[in-house]
Design a protein around this motif. Structure first.
Motif, PDB file in Angstrom:
ATOM      1  N   ASP A 247     -51.317 -41.693 -73.889  1.00  0.00           N
ATOM      2  CA  ASP A 247     -50.814 -41.118 -72.648  1.00  0.00           C
ATOM      3  C   ASP A 247     -51.964 -40.999 -71.640  1.00  0.00           C
ATOM      4  N   LEU A 248     -51.614 -41.016 -70.366  1.00  0.00           N
ATOM      5  CA  LEU A 248     -52.663 -41.010 -69.345  1.00  0.00           C
ATOM      6  C   LEU A 248     -52.170 -40.328 -68.074  1.00  0.00           C
ATOM      7  N   TYR A 249     -53.111 -39.797 -67.316  1.00  0.00           N
ATOM      8  CA  TYR A 249     -52.822 -39.288 -65.976  1.00  0.00           C
ATOM      9  C   TYR A 249     -54.105 -39.347 -65.158  1.00  0.00           C
ATOM     10  N   ALA A 250     -53.930 -39.410 -63.858  1.00  0.00           N
ATOM     11  CA  ALA A 250     -55.077 -39.474 -62.954  1.00  0.00           C
ATOM     12  C   ALA A 250     -54.622 -39.024 -61.573  1.00  0.00           C
TER      13      ALA A 250
ATOM     14  N   ASP B  98     -47.696 -43.940 -69.947  1.00  0.00           N
ATOM     15  CA  ASP B  98     -47.622 -43.907 -71.406  1.00  0.00           C
ATOM     16  C   ASP B  98     -47.742 -45.339 -71.913  1.00  0.00           C
ATOM     17  N   VAL B  99     -48.790 -45.604 -72.691  1.00  0.00           N
ATOM     18  CA  VAL B  99     -49.012 -46.934 -73.256  1.00  0.00           C
ATOM     19  C   VAL B  99     -48.216 -47.064 -74.547  1.00  0.00           C
ATOM     20  N   ARG B 100     -47.547 -48.190 -74.689  1.00  0.00           N
ATOM     21  CA  ARG B 100     -46.827 -48.448 -75.934  1.00  0.00           C
ATOM     22  C   ARG B 100     -47.839 -48.560 -77.067  1.00  0.00           C
ATOM     23  N   GLY B 101     -47.545 -47.889 -78.175  1.00  0.00           N
ATOM     24  CA  GLY B 101     -48.417 -47.953 -79.332  1.00  0.00           C
ATOM     25  C   GLY B 101     -49.353 -46.760 -79.403  1.00  0.00           C
ATOM     26  N   LYS B 102     -50.204 -46.775 -80.441  1.00  0.00           N
ATOM     27  CA  LYS B 102     -51.140 -45.687 -80.680  1.00  0.00           C
ATOM     28  C   LYS B 102     -52.494 -46.278 -81.066  1.00  0.00           C
TER      29      LYS B 102
ATOM     30  N   ALA C  68     -54.984 -47.706 -71.854  1.00  0.00           N
ATOM     31  CA  ALA C  68     -54.911 -46.568 -70.934  1.00  0.00           C
ATOM     32  C   ALA C  68     -56.147 -46.506 -70.043  1.00  0.00           C
ATOM     33  N   SER C  69     -57.326 -46.790 -70.603  1.00  0.00           N
ATOM     34  CA  SER C  69     -58.548 -46.739 -69.800  1.00  0.00           C
ATOM     35  C   SER C  69     -58.540 -47.807 -68.710  1.00  0.00           C
ATOM     36  N   VAL C  70     -57.941 -48.982 -69.012  1.00  0.00           N
ATOM     37  CA  VAL C  70     -57.852 -50.046 -68.012  1.00  0.00           C
ATOM     38  C   VAL C  70     -56.972 -49.600 -66.845  1.00  0.00           C
TER      39      VAL C  70
ATOM     40  N   THR D 244     -45.554 -47.651 -69.315  1.00  0.00           N
ATOM     41  CA  THR D 244     -44.636 -47.013 -68.359  1.00  0.00           C
ATOM     42  C   THR D 244     -45.478 -46.160 -67.411  1.00  0.00           C
ATOM     43  N   VAL D 245     -45.172 -46.253 -66.142  1.00  0.00           N
ATOM     44  CA  VAL D 245     -46.019 -45.617 -65.118  1.00  0.00           C
ATOM     45  C   VAL D 245     -45.153 -44.971 -64.048  1.00  0.00           C
TER      46      VAL D 245
END
Length: 401
Positions: free
Chosen positions: A163-166, A180-184, A192-194, A242-243
């Motif tokens: 998961d990510l936010y900025a 939310d990036v698919r997978g773990k 997510a960092s990209v 998903t964004v």
């Protein structure tokens, strides 16, 4: 210098855990006294090994060694007090030697355990530094916005996941992202960092949200192509993101949104909770083989004291013991008067209670509250007309009255 460090290591447990360290010392004294007082056919000396055995859980290797030495000395004292002539008997010599050998083994174990603990501390320090770089905390204030964020990884030992936010300031407002990036695992963290790196760089350069979304799409597709395990395979590294992107100006009670396959945000307005579903569903980013025909920007009214709640599907898909999903919109309706920090605190505590303490997926949430500002009815009518939504028009009309 080495001796001073050893003395410091030895003294440290007495400063921080002297009450607990007194337990093995008390055992040595108690076993010694009882063994001397009981009849001669009862021998409690072998129980002295318990003292150095439990010390590694209370202190470091140096104090463990000291307790072992005291235990061996206590065994010798028992032999002398019970029968001075038996100190050098085979029985007592074997007991003392066995106790000394076992104490040495325990000290070696304590040393290895302490080294592993320090290694884990260094790894955790690196992980925390990585989290601050990859997923830095959002600022509490950004122009007229109050912001709070919360993140909980599914793995208790992990600090970050997929998961990510900025958020970043622009010339006339703020832009925010949640995804939310698919997978773990490490693959999800890399993806997510990209996305977040591309967002922070492009949010200042792109004039519109649509242009920003295209830039993020190009970045993630380029990343997935470069890291595809089999370049000639039919499927391109089955990853996507998903964004949800927001553009919130400072000087108007309005916001714009592009939703690419992400759960819709919740708008908390005057004790009402509304899900802001997009007018046109956009596919997630990273589906590189799927051509896009265009991106739809959805405007909506975002007035003073309104709160936007962004979240990932790890929250709404969290299940209780009976299999029911977490009813986020229903629960949030109880806390519409809360500030961003308090709102996320309520959600976090309620979510953990709902699932029984353990999440099966990463979960992230961002709460955004606009500072109270009065907007004219003319502004709201113009915004509602642009949005083309009956609900927005009703809100504008009621504001005129």
């Amino acid at each position: 210098m080495g001796f001073r460090r050893r003395v410091a290591d030895l003294w440290q447990p007495w400063q921080t855990g002297h009450a607990l360290v007194a337990i093995p010392l008390g055992l040595i004294v108690a076993i010694t006294v009882v063994d001397v007082l009981v009849p001669g056919d009862i021998h409690l000396g072998p129980l002295l090994i318990v003292a150095p055995a439990i010390t590694p859980w209370l202190a470091g290797p140096w104090l463990t060694g000291l307790v072992g030495v005291l235990a061996v000395a206590a065994q010798a004292i028992i032999a002398v007090l019970r029968d001075p002539g038996e100190l050098f008997s085979t029985n007592h010599q074997v007991q003392i030697a066995s106790l000394a050998l076992l104490s040495f083994v325990i000290v070696v174990f304590s040393h290895q355990r302490e080294r592993r603990r320090r290694q884990l501390e260094r790894v955790r320090s690196v992980s925390e530094a990585t989290q601050r770089v990859v997923l830095p905390p959002l600022p509490h204030r950004m122009g007229p916005l109050r912001i709070a964020s919360a993140y909980r990884a599914a793995d208790d030992e992990a600090l970050i996941g997929g998961d990510l936010y900025a958020a970043t300031r622009t010339e006339n407002g703020a832009r925010l992202l949640i995804g939310d990036v698919r997978g773990k695992g490490m693959t999800a963290i890399s993806d997510a960092s990209v996305i977040m790196g591309s967002f922070r760089d492009a949010a200042h350069r792109c004039a519109t949200l649509a242009e920003l979304a295209v830039t993020l799409e190009e970045s993630i597709c380029r990343h997935l192509t470069e890291h595809a395990p089999h370049p000639e395979a039919d499927e391109l590294y089955e990853q996507f993101v998903t964004v949800l992107m927001l553009d919130i100006p400072d000087d108007a009670p309005v916001a714009q949104m592009i939703n690419c396959g992400h759960p819709p945000p919740l708008l908390l307005h005057q004790h009402h909770v509304t899900a802001l579903d997009p007018r046109h569903a956009e596919p997630p980013l990273g589906m590189c083989d799927l051509p896009r025909t265009g991106l739809t920007v959805d405007p909506f009214v975002f007035e003073g004291d309104d709160t936007l709640l962004l979240y990932t599907d790890g929250i709404i898909e969290a299940r209780s013991s009976d299999g029911s999903f977490y009813p986020l919109a229903e629960r949030v309706a109880q806390w519409t008067d809360s500030g961003p920090e308090a709102l996320l605190h309520h959600i976090r505590a309620d979510l953990i209670a709902h699932v029984g303490g353990q999440l099966n997926d990463d979960a992230a949430a961002v709460a955004i509250q606009r500072s109270p500002k009065l907007a004219s009815g003319r502004q709201l009518r113009k915004i509602a007309h642009t949005a083309g939504s009956p609900d927005h028009a009703d809100r504008a009309a009621s504001h005129d009255h």
